[in-house]
Design a protein around this motif. Structure first.
Motif, PDB file in Angstrom:
ATOM      1  N   LYS A   1      -3.271  -9.541 -23.334  1.00  0.00           N
ATOM      2  CA  LYS A   1      -3.486  -8.110 -23.562  1.00  0.00           C
ATOM      3  C   LYS A   1      -3.416  -7.791 -25.051  1.00  0.00           C
ATOM      4  O   LYS A   1      -4.223  -7.001 -25.573  1.00  0.00           O
ATOM      5  CB  LYS A   1      -2.446  -7.304 -22.784  1.00  0.00           C
TER       6      LYS A   1
ATOM      7  N   ASP B   1      -7.317  -1.054 -16.493  1.00  0.00           N
ATOM      8  CA  ASP B   1      -7.569  -0.317 -17.738  1.00  0.00           C
ATOM      9  C   ASP B   1      -8.973   0.286 -17.712  1.00  0.00           C
ATOM     10  O   ASP B   1      -9.970  -0.409 -17.927  1.00  0.00           O
ATOM     11  CB  ASP B   1      -7.409  -1.258 -18.935  1.00  0.00           C
ATOM     12  N   ASN B   2      -9.070   1.594 -17.476  1.00  0.00           N
ATOM     13  CA  ASN B   2     -10.365   2.258 -17.330  1.00  0.00           C
ATOM     14  C   ASN B   2     -11.132   2.383 -18.647  1.00  0.00           C
ATOM     15  O   ASN B   2     -12.359   2.410 -18.657  1.00  0.00           O
ATOM     16  CB  ASN B   2     -10.179   3.643 -16.707  1.00  0.00           C
ATOM     17  N   LYS B   3     -10.422   2.468 -19.777  1.00  0.00           N
ATOM     18  CA  LYS B   3     -11.116   2.556 -21.066  1.00  0.00           C
ATOM     19  C   LYS B   3     -11.853   1.257 -21.378  1.00  0.00           C
ATOM     20  O   LYS B   3     -12.977   1.271 -21.876  1.00  0.00           O
ATOM     21  CB  LYS B   3     -10.122   2.887 -22.173  1.00  0.00           C
ATOM     22  N   ILE B   4     -11.216   0.134 -21.092  1.00  0.00           N
ATOM     23  CA  ILE B   4     -11.890  -1.145 -21.302  1.00  0.00           C
ATOM     24  C   ILE B   4     -13.064  -1.283 -20.340  1.00  0.00           C
ATOM     25  O   ILE B   4     -14.143  -1.758 -20.718  1.00  0.00           O
ATOM     26  CB  ILE B   4     -10.904  -2.318 -21.141  1.00  0.00           C
TER      27      ILE B   4
ATOM     28  N   VAL C   1      -9.080  -5.956 -16.924  1.00  0.00           N
ATOM     29  CA  VAL C   1      -9.306  -4.728 -16.158  1.00  0.00           C
ATOM     30  C   VAL C   1      -8.899  -4.933 -14.705  1.00  0.00           C
ATOM     31  O   VAL C   1      -8.233  -4.084 -14.092  1.00  0.00           O
ATOM     32  CB  VAL C   1     -10.777  -4.288 -16.249  1.00  0.00           C
TER      33      VAL C   1
ATOM     34  N   THR D   1      -5.024  -5.056 -14.603  1.00  0.00           N
ATOM     35  CA  THR D   1      -4.243  -3.910 -15.085  1.00  0.00           C
ATOM     36  C   THR D   1      -4.863  -2.564 -14.770  1.00  0.00           C
ATOM     37  O   THR D   1      -4.197  -1.536 -14.913  1.00  0.00           O
ATOM     38  CB  THR D   1      -4.051  -4.004 -16.609  1.00  0.00           C
TER      39      THR D   1
ATOM     40  N   SER E   1      -6.632  -6.282 -27.174  1.00  0.00           N
ATOM     41  CA  SER E   1      -6.526  -4.924 -27.708  1.00  0.00           C
ATOM     42  C   SER E   1      -6.414  -4.904 -29.231  1.00  0.00           C
ATOM     43  O   SER E   1      -6.814  -3.922 -29.875  1.00  0.00           O
ATOM     44  CB  SER E   1      -5.323  -4.207 -27.092  1.00  0.00           C
TER      45      SER E   1
END
Length: 630
Positions: free
Chosen positions: A200, A284-287, A279, A282, A204
Motif C-alpha cells: 500500500k 479503495d474507490n479512488k484507486i 482495490v 481494501t 500510494s
C-alpha cells in the motif's frame, strides 16, 4: 465479494491447441532458458561474492526467479525430477546469497554492499525482489516447505525497515514496479500484515512531490552526490520531455491524480495489476476510479488490434493518443511481449473486480495475438518486439536469448499458469472467461466444470457441470450471434444461468472472417482481417505478390480449407482478393493515382504463426483498402 482466481492445480487443459503450446513450453522453452542462463554465466550470479571478476547485470536475479516460478507452475501439473532438482538448486542459491539482515541482490553483493539502496530508480533491487516474491508464492504453493518463504519474508521485512513514511526511513519506491504484485500475492498466501502495509505504501507513495516539486528520485540522486539527470537514458530525455519526465515510470503524479496512461508499458501494467489487487483487498474507490480512467484511455486510444501495447520504441511505452504505427523501423510499433503478458494479467485482475466482457475480450485478443506469436513454434526462440508489418528482406528472426531477457521467462510463466485465466469463482458461481477445452475442479466443493470445444477454429462449445453451481458464460463481442441450449440473463456480456445440478449447456458462436477498419483518427485507409479472436496477416511465403505493395478488396473474405503449419494442426486460413501496385510505387509523388495490377487471391494466416516457415520476411496485418481507389 470479488471473484477469486482459481488455483493452477485445479485446471486441466485438454485443448489440442493449447496443450501443445504448454507441452512445447515445458519441454523446450524452459530448458532452453535454463541452458542459456547457465551457458552465459547468469545462473550462478547469486553465488558470487564481492569483487567477482564478472559483474552481474542488475536484472539477472529476476531471470532466475521468473524461471523458478514458471517451473513450479508446470510441476504442479506434471512431476519432473530433473526440473524439480533445478528449482531446488535455485532455492539453495537464494538461501545462501542472503545477507544477515535479509538483503538479497547479486549486483550489489559483487559491486559493494555499501552502495545498496542508493539508486532504486535505475538499479532494480526492488524489481528483482518482486520476482523473488512471486517465485516464493509458486514454490510454496507447490511444496509448502517454507524453504523459500523464510528467506523471502526476512528480505521483505528488511525492505520495510528501509522504506516507508515513518521517521528515519527512505520515502522511496521502485523505479520499475513489480514488488507491489509480489507483496500482495504473498500476503494472500500467508496473511503477514507487513506485506499489505508495504504494498500500500509503494503504490500510494509513487508520484509524491515535496514543496519544491521534487520527487524521491531527485533526492536520492543528490544524496549519492550525483545529478538527478545522471543515468537517464533517451527514454527520459525525449525532446518534448527534456530535461526529464518521470512519467516514464509513472511517478509524475500519484495514481489517483492520473488522467491518462503514460510511460513504459510494462511498468504501467505491473503498477495497475498491483493497484487492482489492492482495490480488491481494501476497497479503495479512488484507486478504482483511476484504474477505470487508465483502462478507457488505453483501450480506446493506445491499443493495437493485436492486443499489443507500447508503441514507442524509444521508451518501450505509450505515446500520444492514436499514435500506433505498424513497423519497428518507424519507432512507433514496439509492442513488447512482456507488455502483452502484463496486460493479460491486468485483465484477469479487473475481471475479479467486475465481471465485464470488455476485460475478457482484451485478455483473449492479447493472449492469442500480441503474446502467443512471441515464441517460435520450436519453443526455443523469442520475439521481444511484435510489429504489425515487416518488409521483404528486413524481417528480424526470433532470438534464442536477449541481454535483457525479461520476455522468454514471462512466456513460460503465462503458458504454465494459463489455466487460472480460463475460470474464476464467486460464492456459488463459476465464470467462464475463455473457451479453451479443459476441466475445472472447483476448490472446496464436489463441483466439476468441463468444456469441450475446438476453439479458436470453430465456435461450438459444450459445457458440462457435475454437481450444483450457477454459471456466468462470456459472450464474446466478436461473436455476431450465438445460440444456447439453456436460457439465461445477459449482464455486461456474460450469460448468467441460475444454479442447477448436473447441467449441460451447448453454446454456438459464429466464427467467420470479418473485416476490421481503423479509427479515422489513425489516419489510414486500410483494413485487416480477424476470425474469432485471431488477427490474421499476409506473408510472402504464401502469396505470389509483393507484400510490401499490396491492397485488399474489402468486399470479399472467406474461410479457406484447413492446413497444418508446423506443429499446429487444422489451421483455418482466410482467403481474400487483392491487387499489387505495378506502377508508380517507386515514385514519391505522381500526377495520377497509382495503378494496380490484376486481381489476385490472397491467403491470410493467423498472426501468431508468422515467421515460422521461411520466406523473404514480407508480412503485414493492415493492407490498403482498394475500394477507396475505385
Amino acid at each position: 465479494m470479488a471473484f477469486q482466481q482459481v488455483p493452477v492445480r485445479n485446471v486441466d487443459i485438454t485443448s489440442g491447441f493449447w496443450s501443445q503450446m504448454q507441452k512445447c513450453s515445458k519441454e523446450k522453452t524452459i530448458p532452453a532458458i535454463i541452458k542459456a542462463q547457465k551457458s552465459l554465466q547468469h545462473w550462478h550470479c547469486l553465488t558470487w561474492k564481492e569483487g567477482h571478476e564478472i559483474q552481474p547485470h542488475p536484472f539477472w536475479d529476476s531471470d532466475i526467479y521468473k524461471i523458478v516460478e514458471a517451473a513450479c507452475y508446470f510441476l504442479m501439473k506434471n512431476r519432473d525430477e530433473e526440473l524439480m532438482a533445478t528449482v531446488e538448486e535455485a532455492v539453495n542459491m537464494i538461501r545462501a546469497a542472503q545477507h544477515p539482515d535479509g538483503y538479497i541482490n547479486s549486483y550489489y553483493t559483487v559491486l559493494g554492499i555499501h552502495k545498496r539502496w542508493t539508486n532504486v530508480r535505475d538499479m532494480h533491487e526492488l524489481y528483482c525482489l518482486g520476482h523473488l516474491t512471486e517465485a516464493c508464492v509458486a514454490y510454496e504453493t507447490l511444496t509448502n516447505s517454507g524453504r523459500l518463504l523464510e528467506p523471502v519474508l526476512k528480505a521483505l521485512r528488511h525492505v520495510d525497515s528501509v522504506f516507508g513514511s515513518e521517521p528515519g526511513k527512505k520515502r522511496g519506491y521502485p523505479g520499475h514496479q513489480e514488488i507491489e504484485i509480489g507483496l500482495l500475492r504473498l500476503y494472500e498466501l500467508c496473511s503477514e500484515p507487513v506485506l499489505l502495509k508495504l504494498a500500500k505504501y509503494f503504490i500510494s507513495e509513487r508520484g509524491y512531490r515535496d514543496a519544491n516539486g521534487e520527487t524521491y528520485f531527485d533526492h536520492e540522486a543528490k544524496a549519492r552526490g550525483g545529478d538527478p539527470y545522471e543515468h537517464m537514458g533517451s527514454e527520459m530525455k525525449a525532446w518534448f520531455q527534456y530535461p526529464r519526465d518521470y512519467s516514464y515510470n509513472q511517478s509524475h503524479c500519484p495514481l489517483v491524480d492520473a488522467t491518462e496512461v503514460k510511460g513504459h508499458a510494462v511498468r504501467a501494467m505491473y503498477y495497475f495489476i498491483a493497484a487492482t489487487d489492492l482495490v480488491r483487498l481494501t476497497g479503495d474507490n479512488k484507486i478504482k476510479a483511476a484504474l477505470d480512467r487508465m483502462w478507457t484511455d488505453m483501450t480506446e486510444k493506445k491499443l493495437y488490434v493485436t492486443g499489443g501495447i507500447g508503441a514507442m520504441r524509444q521508451w518501450e511505452g505509450f505515446g500520444a493518443q492514436y499514435v500506433l504505427g505498424d513497423t519497428e523501423e518507424s519507432g512507433t510499433c514496439y509492442a513488447e511481449t512482456c507488455a502483452s503478458f502484463a496486460l493479460i494479467l491486468w485483465c484477469q485482475r479487473m475481471l475479479q473486480l467486475e465481471l465485464d466482457v470488455k476485460y475478457a475480450d482484451v485478455m483473449e485478443i492479447a493472449l492469442y495475438n500480441g503474446f502467443l506469436g512471441a515464441v517460435g513454434l520450436d519453443g526455443g526462440s523469442f520475439y521481444y518486439e511484435n510489429p504489425l508489418r515487416t518488409y521483404s528482406g528486413h524481417q528480424k528472426q526470433r532470438s534464442e536469448w536477449f541481454e535483457v531477457a525479461c520476455c522468454p521467462p514471462n512466456v513460460a510463466k503465462l503458458l504454465a499458469s494459463m489455466g487460472s485465466l480460463i475460470y474464476s469463482t464467486k460464492n456459488n458461481v463459476v465464470a467462464v472467461h475463455l473457451y479453451i477445452e479443459s476441466t475445472f475442479s472447483v476448490p472446496d466443493t464436489d463441483v466439476v466444470v468441463s468444456q469441450t470445444t475446438n476453439m479458436p477454429w470453430t465456435g461450438d462449445v459444450q459445457i458440462n457441470v457435475k454437481g450444483k453451481t450457477a454459471l456466468a458464460l462470456r459472450i464474446p463481442t466478436w461473436a455476431e450471434g450465438y445460440t444456447t441450449s439453456v436460457e439465461g440473463e445477459v449482464q455486461a456480456g456474460y450469460l448468467y444461468i441460475p444454479e442447477s445440478e448436473n447441467l449441460n449447456v451447448r453454446l454456438s458462436f459464429k466464427v467467420q472472417p470479418r473485416r476490421i477498419y481503423p479509427n479515422p483518427a489513425l489516419g489510414k485507409d486500410e483494413l485487416c482481417v480477424m476470425r474469432g479472436p485471431l488477427v490474421y496477416c499476409i506473408e510472402d511465403v504464401d502469396n505470389d505478390v509483393d507484400i510490401d505493395h499490396v491492397g485488399i478488396l474489402d468486399d470479399f473474405v472467406s474461410d479457406g480449407d484447413p492446413i497444418d503449419i508446423a506443429s499446429v494442426r487444422g489451421v483455418i486460413p482466410v482467403r481474400a482478393k487483392g491487387r499489387e501496385v505495378v506502377a508508380g510505387k517507386s515514385q514519391l509523388y505522381a500526377s495520377v493515382p497509382w495503378d494496380y495490377g490484376d486481381e489476385k487471391g490472397l491467403l491470410y494466416v493467423p498472426y501468431f504463426l508468422r515467421a515460422n516457415r521461411g520466406g523473404n520476411g514480407g508480412m503485414t496485418v493492415w493492407a490498403r483498402r482498394l475500394s477507396s481507389f475505385k
